[in-house]
Design a protein around this motif. Structure first.
Motif, PDB file in Angstrom:
ATOM      1  N   THR B   9       3.272 -11.721  -5.312  1.00  0.00           N
ATOM      2  CA  THR B   9       1.808 -11.698  -5.400  1.00  0.00           C
ATOM      3  C   THR B   9       1.200 -11.055  -4.162  1.00  0.00           C
ATOM      4  N   LEU B  10       1.729 -11.413  -2.978  1.00  0.00           N
ATOM      5  CA  LEU B  10       1.198 -10.821  -1.749  1.00  0.00           C
ATOM      6  C   LEU B  10       1.407  -9.316  -1.736  1.00  0.00           C
ATOM      7  N   ARG B  11       2.572  -8.871  -2.209  1.00  0.00           N
ATOM      8  CA  ARG B  11       2.843  -7.434  -2.270  1.00  0.00           C
ATOM      9  C   ARG B  11       1.767  -6.741  -3.096  1.00  0.00           C
ATOM     10  N   GLY B  12       1.488  -7.334  -4.263  1.00  0.00           N
ATOM     11  CA  GLY B  12       0.460  -6.768  -5.140  1.00  0.00           C
ATOM     12  C   GLY B  12      -0.884  -6.676  -4.432  1.00  0.00           C
ATOM     13  N   LEU B  13      -1.268  -7.763  -3.730  1.00  0.00           N
ATOM     14  CA  LEU B  13      -2.557  -7.777  -3.040  1.00  0.00           C
ATOM     15  C   LEU B  13      -2.606  -6.718  -1.953  1.00  0.00           C
ATOM     16  N   PHE B  14      -1.542  -6.613  -1.170  1.00  0.00           N
ATOM     17  CA  PHE B  14      -1.511  -5.626  -0.097  1.00  0.00           C
ATOM     18  C   PHE B  14      -1.589  -4.208  -0.660  1.00  0.00           C
ATOM     19  N   GLN B  15      -0.842  -3.966  -1.728  1.00  0.00           N
ATOM     20  CA  GLN B  15      -0.872  -2.626  -2.322  1.00  0.00           C
ATOM     21  C   GLN B  15      -2.274  -2.290  -2.823  1.00  0.00           C
ATOM     22  N   GLU B  16      -2.975  -3.300  -3.320  1.00  0.00           N
ATOM     23  CA  GLU B  16      -4.346  -3.056  -3.796  1.00  0.00           C
ATOM     24  C   GLU B  16      -5.298  -2.828  -2.623  1.00  0.00           C
ATOM     25  N   VAL B  17      -5.276  -3.750  -1.660  1.00  0.00           N
ATOM     26  CA  VAL B  17      -6.239  -3.650  -0.559  1.00  0.00           C
ATOM     27  C   VAL B  17      -6.021  -2.373   0.249  1.00  0.00           C
ATOM     28  N   PHE B  18      -4.748  -1.988   0.442  1.00  0.00           N
ATOM     29  CA  PHE B  18      -4.474  -0.744   1.170  1.00  0.00           C
ATOM     30  C   PHE B  18      -4.430   0.463   0.237  1.00  0.00           C
ATOM     31  N   ASP B  19      -4.740   0.226  -1.039  1.00  0.00           N
ATOM     32  CA  ASP B  19      -4.865   1.285  -2.039  1.00  0.00           C
ATOM     33  C   ASP B  19      -3.643   2.195  -2.098  1.00  0.00           C
ATOM     34  N   ASN B  20      -2.473   1.582  -2.221  1.00  0.00           N
ATOM     35  CA  ASN B  20      -1.269   2.401  -2.285  1.00  0.00           C
ATOM     36  C   ASN B  20      -0.201   1.661  -3.090  1.00  0.00           C
ATOM     37  N   LEU B  21      -0.022   2.082  -4.353  1.00  0.00           N
ATOM     38  CA  LEU B  21       0.931   1.410  -5.234  1.00  0.00           C
ATOM     39  C   LEU B  21       2.367   1.525  -4.732  1.00  0.00           C
ATOM     40  N   ASP B  22       2.607   2.550  -3.901  1.00  0.00           N
ATOM     41  CA  ASP B  22       3.974   2.757  -3.427  1.00  0.00           C
ATOM     42  C   ASP B  22       4.209   2.171  -2.047  1.00  0.00           C
ATOM     43  N   LEU B  23       3.223   1.430  -1.551  1.00  0.00           N
ATOM     44  CA  LEU B  23       3.365   0.848  -0.212  1.00  0.00           C
ATOM     45  C   LEU B  23       4.553  -0.105  -0.189  1.00  0.00           C
ATOM     46  N   VAL B  24       5.434   0.084   0.782  1.00  0.00           N
ATOM     47  CA  VAL B  24       6.577  -0.817   0.915  1.00  0.00           C
ATOM     48  C   VAL B  24       6.108  -2.051   1.684  1.00  0.00           C
ATOM     49  N   VAL B  25       6.174  -3.186   1.013  1.00  0.00           N
ATOM     50  CA  VAL B  25       5.670  -4.414   1.631  1.00  0.00           C
ATOM     51  C   VAL B  25       6.806  -5.428   1.718  1.00  0.00           C
ATOM     52  N   THR B  26       7.174  -5.763   2.939  1.00  0.00           N
ATOM     53  CA  THR B  26       8.209  -6.772   3.146  1.00  0.00           C
ATOM     54  C   THR B  26       7.577  -7.907   3.949  1.00  0.00           C
ATOM     55  N   PRO B  27       8.283  -9.013   4.106  1.00  0.00           N
ATOM     56  CA  PRO B  27       7.720 -10.098   4.917  1.00  0.00           C
ATOM     57  C   PRO B  27       7.376  -9.628   6.335  1.00  0.00           C
ATOM     58  N   GLU B  28       8.104  -8.635   6.813  1.00  0.00           N
ATOM     59  CA  GLU B  28       7.875  -8.160   8.179  1.00  0.00           C
ATOM     60  C   GLU B  28       6.636  -7.288   8.305  1.00  0.00           C
ATOM     61  N   THR B  29       6.173  -6.731   7.193  1.00  0.00           N
ATOM     62  CA  THR B  29       5.022  -5.817   7.259  1.00  0.00           C
ATOM     63  C   THR B  29       3.862  -6.506   7.965  1.00  0.00           C
ATOM     64  N   GLY B  30       3.359  -5.829   9.003  1.00  0.00           N
ATOM     65  CA  GLY B  30       2.321  -6.471   9.803  1.00  0.00           C
ATOM     66  C   GLY B  30       1.260  -5.506  10.279  1.00  0.00           C
ATOM     67  N   LYS B  31       0.371  -6.044  11.123  1.00  0.00           N
ATOM     68  CA  LYS B  31      -0.767  -5.275  11.633  1.00  0.00           C
ATOM     69  C   LYS B  31      -0.331  -3.980  12.297  1.00  0.00           C
ATOM     70  N   ASP B  32       0.788  -4.045  13.005  1.00  0.00           N
ATOM     71  CA  ASP B  32       1.207  -2.854  13.733  1.00  0.00           C
ATOM     72  C   ASP B  32       1.700  -1.747  12.808  1.00  0.00           C
ATOM     73  N   ASP B  33       2.117  -2.116  11.592  1.00  0.00           N
ATOM     74  CA  ASP B  33       2.684  -1.107  10.701  1.00  0.00           C
ATOM     75  C   ASP B  33       1.624  -0.346   9.924  1.00  0.00           C
ATOM     76  N   LEU B  34       0.456  -0.970   9.778  1.00  0.00           N
ATOM     77  CA  LEU B  34      -0.574  -0.355   8.926  1.00  0.00           C
ATOM     78  C   LEU B  34      -1.827  -0.128   9.747  1.00  0.00           C
ATOM     79  N   GLU B  35      -2.126   1.156  10.012  1.00  0.00           N
ATOM     80  CA  GLU B  35      -3.237   1.412  10.927  1.00  0.00           C
ATOM     81  C   GLU B  35      -4.602   1.067  10.332  1.00  0.00           C
ATOM     82  N   GLU B  36      -4.666   0.990   8.980  1.00  0.00           N
ATOM     83  CA  GLU B  36      -5.971   0.631   8.396  1.00  0.00           C
ATOM     84  C   GLU B  36      -6.235  -0.856   8.457  1.00  0.00           C
ATOM     85  N   TRP B  37      -5.284  -1.640   8.964  1.00  0.00           N
ATOM     86  CA  TRP B  37      -5.438  -3.088   9.037  1.00  0.00           C
ATOM     87  C   TRP B  37      -6.305  -3.443  10.233  1.00  0.00           C
TER      88      TRP B  37
END
Lengths: 718, 82
Positions: B9-37
């Motif tokens: 579910t979190l993966r889905g939310l992140f992909q939506e909020v960052f507008d990227n269906l192909d965004l690789v989202v793992t538990p480690e994905t954090g503020k430093d990895d995504l500059e739009e965060w």
């Protein structure tokens, strides 16, 4: 049915396929997005491949929206976007009503495919379903991308500055997304947090540099910060400050101002005393809002968030205020944004003009063709009957302020008309209707016919019908029509009308009050024109008289309304705000004239406007427009004669005009040549006032005699 | 609710909020990895997670949520492990 239960059920059931079937059975035909997600996750986590296969098979067999959505989720997890799109479409087809989550998922997949035009349509339809705030948040990026893609051409563009006392970003984004939904391309500027005074007060602020068309000021009761008692003086002081800042803003900008009235706080420590005592807190807030209302400026709309009482529980919420000074509370953001976007629609002339309604089980309970007039459910003592009366009353009141009502019913025409004449419970009368279509043809075709009859675009129409099949049909065939989703009950329909603010206007003009009569007159004229011997006899018999004059205080509002709403008989489709027109009206470099037409059927009101830029050598027509209600009477020739005559009288020899093609003004592509203009550098045309004869306006007499007409002298008869 | 479901579910939310269906989202994905965060994204993620999981996140918890794992652990605390 929450996700944990789903998970437990599917993990521990002995026969998982049956357990899944039971879950799907329970969910029924409703979309249930999160449930579908939970099911998809559970299946994806299934280690036994055979069991997983059987669960997928079960989903495919069920083919309900939840099942389809779960399949879509599984496909997305496997990065199979085409399969996901097919499954989402399966869900949409199976769902009883359009579902915002599914539509946005479809839009996202279409956009990933590069199909931006289709993505656009799905996204807009999604936003018409009044989704919850988190849906806005999650898809703001997608909508931005669609807006920027070039697949979308907005009907209007607005630069909107939002300033307030709290966090305004979420509101700004919702306003932008709903603007997109309604064809308005909104670019917004957000003032730095809490700095509304400086943004307005400081001439060098970002707000002024942004050159806004609209400034939205969002202050909450926290910005008033009143004590429980003895609050009146403080309230007054704040209002003085606000009004002074309004004046400063008005001096420096011609933007329309949308100011939100103060919200009522939750019940305070002094409880009812804050109401009862003259300077109690709640009394003082009402007093402040009343003072603001009394001191409004032209071009300023005061909107009361209390109007949302039916839709949202709290416009201000303590928890979200402490979290990040959110105002409005996140849950209230979508409804709050609708108030602002409705005002933007009104300002830009995009408010819906016509409501097309069904009859059976929409205006009354029952099918008149089957149960007869006496069998209809309408009026006391039936509860449902009273609800239909309330709905009719609401619609009647809409017509009283110029919204046109049209009937589109699948019925024998005689059956459909009978209740209007014979049933005592009817609030609406035949005369309240600008159009009446009852036949067995498809409603989309009928709606297009009604639009043609009224000389209005289908994009100015809203459609209310209790039957989901009819709604779905019209939605598919005429996507520009605002199809009002509802639960089929009269109170549900009232609620849907209230939510959508389809006809919300920030102001009214005399023409709004007269519009209904004017359309009745058209109908009468249509009847008469059939029996006239010739077109000339007919026009002569109308006894038309035109009053006209320079645009000044009393006529600015109506002229602005015409400038923003007229789409067809409009040479340039340039749009100006009320304040800009007020400035042009007093500017010696502009010639601004309004035209008003009366005939033996009544006064059509102010139906035309011409605005010309006065140059030293030549004048140039910037705006030349007319309401389609008075087509076919040579009114445009009268207006042209008046404008060209004024130039000639001022010693000018040349007047330029231009035709700028817009989406709906093809009607006037040949107007300038017809009036006697000759082509100049494209897209300009030129009229030589010194040499050429001015156009004649046949049968229209000039009320003031200023425009000499070689037409017949006709008495204005009753 | 299992951690896997929460993550999905979190993966889905992140992909939506960052507008990227192909965004690789793992538990480690954090503020430093995504500059739009940025801070407004933080607000959106918090509100989206609250709505998706039916939980409320307290004001002082917001700044502690800097990765997908942080969100997942908060969800687990609120709803009980599965």
């Amino acid at each position: 049915m929450n996700a944990s239960v789903v998970s437990l059920t599917l993990r521990h059931a002995a026969d998982k396929a049956t357990a899944l079937a039971a879950l799907l059975e329970d969910a029924g035909a409703e979309p249930a997005f999160r449930l579908a997600e939970a099911i998809a996750s559970a299946i994806a986590a299934e280690t036994d491949a055979g069991v997983a296969r059987s669960l997928r098979d079960r989903l495919e067999a069920f083919a309900t929206p939840v099942a389809w959505t779960a399949l879509a989720r599984l496909a997305m997890q496997a990065s199979d976007k085409p399969a996901a799109l097919r499954a989402v479409r399966g869900a949409l087809n199976a769902a009883p009503a359009p579902d915002a989550e599914l539509l946005l998922l479809e839009a996202r997949l279409l956009a990933a495919n590069g199909s931006m035009v289709e993505a656009l349509a799905s996204a807009r339809e999604a936003l018409r379903q009044f989704p919850a705030h988190d849906v806005y948040l999650r898809h703001a990026g997608l909508v931005d991308r669609i807006m920027a893609s070039g697949a979308w051409t907005p009907r209007r563009r607005l630069r909107v500055a939002i300033v307030g006392g709290g966090t305004t970003r979420l509101l700004a984004e919702a306003v932008r997304m709903n603007g997109f939904r309604d064809g308005i391309g909104i670019e917004f500027y957000e003032g730095p947090f809490g700095s509304w005074r400086q943004e307005i007060g400081n001439p060098g602020s970002g707000l002024y540099a942004f050159r806004p068309d609209v400034v939205v000021v969002v202050l909450s009761h926290r910005d008033l910060d009143l004590p429980a008692d003895g609050a009146k003086a403080q309230a007054e002081q704040m209002v003085e400050e606000i009004v002074a800042l309004w004046r400063v803003l008005r001096e420096r900008s011609s933007a329309h101002i949308i100011h939100l009235a103060f919200d009522m706080p939750p019940d305070g420590s002094w409880g009812g005393l804050e109401d009862a005592r003259p300077a109690g807190r709640r009394q003082a807030i009402r007093y402040a809002n009343n003072l603001l209302r009394e001191n409004r400026l032209p071009g300023l709309s005061l909107i009361d968030p209390a109007r949302l009482g039916g839709e949202v529980r709290e416009v201000w919420d303590a928890q979200s205020w402490y979290q990040a000074k959110h105002y409005p509370a996140p849950d209230a953001v979508p409804a709050f944004s609708e108030l602002i976007v409705a005002a933007c629609r009104s300002i830009t002339g995009l408010t819906s003009k016509v409501l097309v309604v069904d009859l059976d089980n929409t205006l009354w309970g029952g099918v008149v063709g089957e149960v007869g007039v006496r069998g209809l459910v309408l009026g006391a003592p039936s509860a449902e009957g009273e609800a239909y009366v309330d709905l009719q009353r609401h619609l009647k009141e809409l017509t009283q302020r110029g919204i046109l009502l049209a009937v589109c019913s699948k019925n024998e025409s005689a059956d459909a008309q009978r209740p209007f004449a014979e049933h005592d419970g009817m609030v609406l009368k035949r005369d309240d209707l600008a159009a009446f279509v009852a036949n067995w043809n498809d409603k989309a075709a009928n709606i297009e016919t009604i639009a043609g009859d009224l000389d209005l675009g289908v994009d100015a129409m809203a459609f209310l019908d209790d039957n989901p099949l009819e709604r779905s049909w019209v939605r598919t065939r005429l996507p520009q029509v605002k199809v009002i989703e509802n639960d089929g009950t009269p109170s549900g329909m009232l609620r849907a009308l209230r939510r959508g603010l389809y006809f919300d206007a920030v102001d009214l003009t005399e023409e709004d009050f007269q519009r209904g009569r004017s359309y009745q007159a058209r109908a009468a004229i249509r009847a008469v024109s059939d029996t006239s011997r010739t077109a000339e006899d007919f026009l002569a018999g109308l006894g038309m008289v035109c009053r006209h004059g320079p645009v000044e205080a009393a006529t600015i509002k109506r002229v602005a309304q015409l400038v923003n709403r007229t789409n067809q008989f409009n040479l340039t489709c340039r749009r100006y705000s009320e304040t800009q027109i007020a400035e042009m009206a007093v500017d010696p470099a502009w010639w601004c004239r309004w035209f008003r037409l009366q005939d033996r059927y009544g006064d059509h009101g102010l139906i035309g406007a011409v605005l010309m830029r006065k140059g030293a050598e030549a004048w140039s027509i910037d705006i030349f427009l007319m309401s389609c209600r008075v087509l076919g009477r040579d009114m445009e020739r009268f207006m042209a004669r008046c404008a060209l005559g004024a130039a000639r009288d001022a010693g000018i020899s040349r007047v330029y005009g231009e035709y700028l093609p817009d989406t709906r003004n093809g009607l006037v592509s040949g107007l300038l040549p017809r009036l006697g203009f000759k082509p100049a550098e494209d897209p300009r045309f030129c009229f030589d006032v010194a040499a050429d004869a001015l156009p004649e306006a046949g049968f229209i007499r000039d009320a003031d005699g200023a425009v000499r007409n070689r037409a017949l002298e006709l008495p204005v008869s009753g | 609710m299992t951690d896997l479901q929460t993550l999905t579910t979190l993966r889905g939310l992140f992909q939506e909020v960052f507008d990227n269906l192909d965004l690789v989202v793992t538990p480690e994905t954090g503020k430093d990895d995504l500059e739009e965060w940025d801070s407004i994204t933080q607000v959106k993620l918090v509100l989206a997670v609250e709505a998706a999981f039916g939980i409320r996140i307290k004001p002082d918890e917001v700044e502690t949520l800097n990765s997908v794992r942080d969100f997942a652990e908060l969800v687990r605390r609120r709803r009980g492990g599965g």
